[in-house]
Design an enzyme around this catalytic site. Structure first.
Site, PDB file in Angstrom:
ATOM      1  CE  LYS A  44     -29.286  13.576  30.043  1.00  0.00           C
ATOM      2  NZ  LYS A  44     -27.719  13.000  30.036  1.00  0.00           N
ATOM      3  CE  LYS A  73     -24.538  16.630  34.727  1.00  0.00           C
ATOM      4  NZ  LYS A  73     -24.793  15.668  33.723  1.00  0.00           N
ATOM      5  CG  HIS A  75     -17.328  23.611  37.349  1.00  0.00           C
ATOM      6  ND1 HIS A  75     -17.506  22.730  38.660  1.00  0.00           N
ATOM      7  CD2 HIS A  75     -16.935  24.636  37.989  1.00  0.00           C
ATOM      8  CE1 HIS A  75     -17.069  23.365  39.715  1.00  0.00           C
ATOM      9  NE2 HIS A  75     -16.621  24.469  39.436  1.00  0.00           N
ATOM     10  CB  THR A  80     -13.124  28.753  29.762  1.00  0.00           C
ATOM     11  OG1 THR A  80     -11.678  29.153  29.923  1.00  0.00           O
ATOM     12  CG2 THR A  80     -13.108  27.479  29.386  1.00  0.00           C
ATOM     13  CB  THR A 131     -29.999  12.521  40.805  1.00  0.00           C
ATOM     14  OG1 THR A 131     -29.336  11.924  39.579  1.00  0.00           O
ATOM     15  CG2 THR A 131     -30.741  13.608  40.407  1.00  0.00           C
ATOM     16  CD  GLN A 201     -29.860   9.292  37.530  1.00  0.00           C
ATOM     17  OE1 GLN A 201     -29.786  10.028  38.773  1.00  0.00           O
ATOM     18  NE2 GLN A 201     -29.230   9.512  36.420  1.00  0.00           N
TER      19      GLN A 201
END
Length: 245
Positions: A44, A73, A75, A80, A131, A201
């Site tokens: 990742k 992520k 947004h 776009t 999270t 987390q």
């Protein structure tokens, strides 16, 4: 872990483990990556590393045989977000994500942007509730639902928009599999082998617990990247998952 055939130069693994790379130095990151086997995990790449090192860093990882979850992520306004997701597909990543809170029009536009890529399109996943967030954090934003209820509402919207799945906490996975079905992929951060510290987390679970809960892909960071023998740590995690399956 076994390999399956791939039309690209990258290896394909059936391990559910995705190792989160969090490095400030590109050479340090590549030094770590060169210690592990692409048959044992995917990788990742998040906002910090992608901003520092750019698409070429992703290509370096792909050349070493790894499938990449590009964790940016997205947004934004629908147009776009759609162009950003298409750019990720052009880069050849295995998975890309958007924020479900961007709404139905944004998620639909992102999904439609991947149609031209056919079977080569990455998995498109939506983020529900981070999270690290607790009920008090949501209340600060004017959301009166619990993290679990809010995540389920966003997951339902994600499925309605035709995306492949969601990022969710491991605690939500059992219910999500019941509500949304086996084909709806669940990607879960905050996974830590027994004995690891919780870090930042809040809602965590071990790999074995996550597998039993229905998690499809489990993101593990520092327990692997800070291990004195990351290759062996990965093999031990995968072996424990195979025993639990």
């Amino acid at each position: 872990m076994t390999l399956t055939a791939s039309s690209s130069s990258r290896a394909v693994t059936n391990s559910p483990v995705v190792v989160a790379l969090d490095y400030h130095n590109c050479d340090d990151a590549l030094s770590f990556v060169d210690k592990i086997d692409p048959r044992d995990c995917r990788l990742k790449v998040g906002k910090e590393m992608f901003t520092l090192f750019g698409p070429q860093f992703v290509r370096e990882l792909q050349q070493r045989g790894f499938d990449i979850f590009l964790d940016l992520k997205f947004h934004d306004i629908p147009n776009t977000a759609a162009h950003a997701v298409a750019a990720a597909a052009d880069l050849g990543v295995w998975m890309v994500n958007v924020h479900a809170s961007g709404g139905a029009r944004m998620m639909t536009a992102a999904r439609e942007a991947l149609v031209p890529f056919g079977k080569d399109a990455p998995l498109l996943i939506a983020v529900t509730v981070l999270t690290s967030m607790e009920a008090s954090d949501l209340a600060d934003l004017g959301v009166t639902l619990s993290p679990a209820d809010y995540a389920e509402r966003l997951a339902a919207l994600t499925q309605k928009c035709g995306l492949d799945g969601v990022v969710c906490s491991a605690q939500e996975a059992v219910r999500f599999k019941q509500v949304f079905g086996q084909e709806f992929k669940l990607v879960t951060p905050g996974i830590r082998p027994q004995g690891s510290e919780a870090g930042d987390q809040r809602r965590i679970m071990t790999p074995e617990q996550a597998l039993a809960a229905g998690v499809d892909y489990m993101v593990i960071g520092r327990p692997v990247t800070q291990s004195v023998d990351p290759a062996q740590t990965l093999k031990a995690i995968n072996a424990s998952l195979q025993r639990s399956a």
